[in-house]
Design a protein around this motif. Structure first.
Motif, short mmCIF file in Angstrom:
data_model
loop_
_atom_site.label_atom_id
_atom_site.label_comp_id
_atom_site.label_asym_id
_atom_site.label_seq_id
_atom_site.Cartn_x
_atom_site.Cartn_y
_atom_site.Cartn_z
N THR A 190 -20.78 16.40 -14.48
CA THR A 190 -22.21 16.54 -14.51
C THR A 190 -22.41 16.50 -16.12
O THR A 190 -21.54 16.42 -17.05
N VAL A 191 -23.75 16.16 -16.45
CA VAL A 191 -23.99 15.81 -18.05
C VAL A 191 -23.69 17.35 -18.72
O VAL A 191 -23.39 17.45 -19.56
N GLU A 192 -23.97 18.21 -18.04
CA GLU A 192 -23.92 19.74 -18.51
C GLU A 192 -22.28 19.66 -18.80
O GLU A 192 -22.23 20.48 -19.72
N GLN A 193 -21.62 19.44 -17.75
CA GLN A 193 -20.14 19.50 -17.96
C GLN A 193 -19.70 18.80 -19.05
O GLN A 193 -18.86 19.36 -20.14
N VAL A 194 -20.32 17.72 -19.26
CA VAL A 194 -19.72 16.88 -20.36
C VAL A 194 -20.07 17.56 -21.63
O VAL A 194 -19.33 17.78 -22.85
N LEU A 195 -21.16 17.94 -21.76
CA LEU A 195 -21.84 18.61 -23.12
C LEU A 195 -20.93 19.81 -23.31
O LEU A 195 -20.54 20.29 -24.53
N GLU A 196 -20.77 20.71 -22.42
CA GLU A 196 -20.11 21.70 -22.52
C GLU A 196 -18.73 21.62 -23.03
O GLU A 196 -18.22 22.39 -23.94
N PHE A 219 -6.83 19.22 -23.69
CA PHE A 219 -7.16 18.37 -22.74
C PHE A 219 -6.86 18.71 -21.17
O PHE A 219 -7.55 18.68 -20.27
N LYS A 220 -5.47 19.06 -21.01
CA LYS A 220 -5.03 19.48 -19.95
C LYS A 220 -5.76 20.63 -19.34
O LYS A 220 -5.96 20.72 -18.23
N LYS A 221 -5.85 21.71 -20.27
CA LYS A 221 -6.58 22.93 -19.76
C LYS A 221 -7.89 22.59 -19.18
O LYS A 221 -8.75 23.20 -18.53
N LEU A 222 -8.74 21.95 -20.10
CA LEU A 222 -9.97 21.52 -19.83
C LEU A 222 -10.25 20.70 -18.73
O LEU A 222 -11.03 20.97 -17.61
N ALA A 223 -9.22 19.73 -18.55
CA ALA A 223 -9.17 19.06 -17.08
C ALA A 223 -9.00 20.15 -15.91
O ALA A 223 -9.56 20.09 -14.92
N GLU A 224 -8.20 21.01 -16.04
CA GLU A 224 -7.78 22.06 -15.07
C GLU A 224 -9.13 23.02 -14.92
O GLU A 224 -9.42 23.36 -13.56
N ALA A 225 -9.74 23.23 -15.93
CA ALA A 225 -10.91 24.13 -15.77
C ALA A 225 -12.05 23.44 -15.06
O ALA A 225 -12.86 24.10 -14.28
#
Length: 59
Positions: free
Chosen positions: A8-14, A26-32
């Motif tokens: 979502t837009v909110e997820q991208v901004l966060e 980025f691996k941890k962000l992807a998992e999150a």
């Protein structure tokens, strides 16, 4: 990860804010967000979601 979930837009901004604050795994962000690493990488680096603002990067 063979998932079709989109961000979502909110997820991208966060995610961009988290990256700018120094959370650059980025691996941890992807998992999150339960998405592929390439998806979050492209979103955070502005290769996708180009219309959204990019925060200043941390040092």
């Amino acid at each position: 990860m063979n998932q079709t979930k989109k961000l979502t837009v909110e997820q991208v901004l966060e995610a961009r804010l988290r990256d700018a604050a120094g959370e650059r795994d980025f691996k941890k962000l992807a998992e999150a967000y339960r998405i592929a690493r390439s998806t979050i990488t492209n979103a955070v680096l502005g290769k996708t979601f180009k219309d959204l603002p990019m925060p200043p990067r941390g040092r």
